[in-house]
Scaffold this active site. Sequence first.
Site, PDB file in Angstrom:
ATOM      1  CD  GLU A 152      38.997   9.793 -27.790  1.00  0.00           C
ATOM      2  OE1 GLU A 152      39.256   9.566 -26.587  1.00  0.00           O
ATOM      3  OE2 GLU A 152      39.467  10.775 -28.391  1.00  0.00           O
ATOM      4  CG  ASN A 190      42.305  12.068 -22.060  1.00  0.00           C
ATOM      5  OD1 ASN A 190      41.478  12.824 -21.529  1.00  0.00           O
ATOM      6  ND2 ASN A 190      42.411  10.801 -21.736  1.00  0.00           N
TER       7      ASN A 190
HETATM    8  N1  CAA Z   1      26.155   7.072 -12.477  1.00  0.00           N
HETATM    9  C1  CAA Z   1      24.931   7.214 -13.020  1.00  0.00           C
HETATM   10  N2  CAA Z   1      24.288   8.402 -13.109  1.00  0.00           N
HETATM   11  C2  CAA Z   1      24.909   9.479 -12.588  1.00  0.00           C
HETATM   12  C3  CAA Z   1      26.184   9.399 -11.983  1.00  0.00           C
HETATM   13  C4  CAA Z   1      26.814   8.126 -11.948  1.00  0.00           C
HETATM   14  N3  CAA Z   1      28.018   7.960 -11.433  1.00  0.00           N
HETATM   15  N4  CAA Z   1      26.537  10.642 -11.569  1.00  0.00           N
HETATM   16  C5  CAA Z   1      25.533  11.457 -11.903  1.00  0.00           C
HETATM   17  N5  CAA Z   1      24.560  10.757 -12.527  1.00  0.00           N
HETATM   18  C6  CAA Z   1      23.327  11.285 -13.105  1.00  0.00           C
HETATM   19  C7  CAA Z   1      22.373  11.714 -12.050  1.00  0.00           C
HETATM   20  O1  CAA Z   1      21.540  10.657 -11.652  1.00  0.00           O
HETATM   21  C8  CAA Z   1      21.608  12.815 -12.761  1.00  0.00           C
HETATM   22  O2  CAA Z   1      20.609  12.281 -13.602  1.00  0.00           O
HETATM   23  P1  CAA Z   1      19.192  13.054 -13.774  1.00  0.00           P
HETATM   24  O3  CAA Z   1      19.535  14.463 -14.157  1.00  0.00           O
HETATM   25  O4  CAA Z   1      18.491  12.281 -14.867  1.00  0.00           O
HETATM   26  O5  CAA Z   1      18.538  12.932 -12.442  1.00  0.00           O
HETATM   27  C9  CAA Z   1      22.618  13.443 -13.688  1.00  0.00           C
HETATM   28  O6  CAA Z   1      23.642  12.471 -13.870  1.00  0.00           O
HETATM   29  C10 CAA Z   1      23.179  14.692 -13.105  1.00  0.00           C
HETATM   30  O7  CAA Z   1      23.719  14.363 -11.831  1.00  0.00           O
HETATM   31  P2  CAA Z   1      23.633  15.271 -10.528  1.00  0.00           P
HETATM   32  O8  CAA Z   1      22.400  16.145 -10.598  1.00  0.00           O
HETATM   33  O9  CAA Z   1      23.840  14.442  -9.335  1.00  0.00           O
HETATM   34  O10 CAA Z   1      24.916  16.176 -10.598  1.00  0.00           O
HETATM   35  P3  CAA Z   1      25.399  17.152 -11.699  1.00  0.00           P
HETATM   36  O11 CAA Z   1      24.304  17.813 -12.439  1.00  0.00           O
HETATM   37  O12 CAA Z   1      26.415  17.961 -10.994  1.00  0.00           O
HETATM   38  O13 CAA Z   1      26.135  16.181 -12.753  1.00  0.00           O
HETATM   39  C11 CAA Z   1      28.026  15.080 -13.585  1.00  0.00           C
HETATM   40  C12 CAA Z   1      27.180  15.361 -12.383  1.00  0.00           C
HETATM   41  C13 CAA Z   1      27.246  14.226 -14.589  1.00  0.00           C
HETATM   42  C14 CAA Z   1      29.247  14.293 -13.111  1.00  0.00           C
HETATM   43  C15 CAA Z   1      28.414  16.430 -14.276  1.00  0.00           C
HETATM   44  O14 CAA Z   1      28.925  17.322 -13.336  1.00  0.00           O
HETATM   45  C16 CAA Z   1      29.422  16.290 -15.377  1.00  0.00           C
HETATM   46  O15 CAA Z   1      29.096  15.939 -16.496  1.00  0.00           O
HETATM   47  N6  CAA Z   1      30.698  16.596 -15.064  1.00  0.00           N
HETATM   48  C17 CAA Z   1      31.803  16.496 -16.013  1.00  0.00           C
HETATM   49  C18 CAA Z   1      32.202  15.058 -16.167  1.00  0.00           C
HETATM   50  C19 CAA Z   1      33.349  14.908 -17.110  1.00  0.00           C
HETATM   51  O16 CAA Z   1      33.907  15.831 -17.661  1.00  0.00           O
HETATM   52  N7  CAA Z   1      33.750  13.641 -17.286  1.00  0.00           N
HETATM   53  C20 CAA Z   1      34.900  13.313 -18.100  1.00  0.00           C
HETATM   54  C21 CAA Z   1      36.060  13.042 -17.209  1.00  0.00           C
HETATM   55  S1  CAA Z   1      37.496  12.724 -18.125  1.00  0.00           S
HETATM   56  C22 CAA Z   1      37.415  11.118 -18.507  1.00  0.00           C
HETATM   57  O17 CAA Z   1      36.593  10.349 -18.061  1.00  0.00           O
HETATM   58  C23 CAA Z   1      38.422  10.682 -19.527  1.00  0.00           C
HETATM   59  C24 CAA Z   1      39.766  10.399 -19.126  1.00  0.00           C
HETATM   60  O18 CAA Z   1      40.388   9.697 -19.896  1.00  0.00           O
HETATM   61  C25 CAA Z   1      40.468  10.931 -17.942  1.00  0.00           C
END
Ligand code: CAA
Length: 283
Positions: A152, A190
């Site tokens: 963003e 947000n």
């Molecule tokens: N770094 C790199 N790769 C990562 C990672 C990290 N920290 N965490 C997860 N991954 C990757 C994994 O390696 C995996 O890749 P593959 O599928 O290619 O193997 C993929 O992401 C999925 O991970 P997992 O299978 O371990 O776990 P999951 O399917 O539960 O996904 C998640 C984890 C990506 C965190 C997912 O749950 C998700 O998208 N959650 C929501 C996240 C979200 O909403 N973020 C925004 C937060 S708000 C913000 O940031 C803004 C603010 O201003 C507050």
Amino acid sequence: MAFKKIGVVGCGLMGRGIAEVSAKTGYDVVVSEINRELLDKGMAAINQSLAKAVEKGKMTEADRDKTLSKIKGTVDMQEFKDCDLVVEAAIENLGLKKKIFIDLDRICAPGAILSTNTSCLSVMDVAAVTKRPDKVLGCHFFNPVPVMKLLELVKTITTSQETLDAALEWGKSLGKTVIVAPDRPGFIVNRAFMPYMVEAFEMYESGVASREDIDTGVQLGLNHPMGPLTLADMVGLDTLLFVIDAIYAETKNPKFVAPVLLRKMVTAGHLGRKTGKGFYDYK
Ligand code: CAA
């Protein structure tokens, strides 16, 4: 204007993600921390993240080595002097951010673009301390940076179209989908996200449903990757409280009043995964 060298201030959760993604997509990167200990911790996390990518077959060892060779860690802000773009990803403290921008404005070449990864603070406030407000914008990444597809960009009333175009080009080259938000409290994401989180916290606080049912309901009913309370633990309750309070301070809109329980949990140090306890236990 195509960037060659990217600076990142801060090698915490967001900064190291921005450094990793930038290096992976071919940019030379300088990432700074306030001391050696924090820098070593951040660089180790980048190493670990890339090692995991190799393990999963998503990256070759040669590409990992190439990516690592493109990242230089430093504790000296002077190293930003030849960067085309610097992204500040320090903690969410406006006074500190202003100080960093005064330093960056002095150190960086006059044509360099300066940006902040703030999730809620006024970008205009940091732009105003520089002599180049036309070259300042917000670059709001999402956690975890290597996975989340969105960037963003935040355009202030002084950001030039040239600056915005250069940042758009860079964001796309990182493989991100880029949106442009106005410099208004909460930007786009947000502004929608925080009232949703406040409602989830209030449901839990007032006993409408269990934490598991709130999370399962949203996760499966709305097809979100995780429910709001699990997500809160991942993002950090202190971060969320800060963002909600910051938006409220600017808007006085009751949609952004932080629930009492959230404030108490932050005071108690129940910040989520990073402290081992939030809405769930991680110990
Ligand atoms: N770094 C790199 N790769 C990562 C990672 C990290 N920290 N965490 C997860 N991954 C990757 C994994 O390696 C995996 O890749 P593959 O599928 O290619 O193997 C993929 O992401 C999925 O991970 P997992 O299978 O371990 O776990 P999951 O399917 O539960 O996904 C998640 C984890 C990506 C965190 C997912 O749950 C998700 O998208 N959650 C929501 C996240 C979200 O909403 N973020 C925004 C937060 S708000 C913000 O940031 C803004 C603010 O201003 C507050």
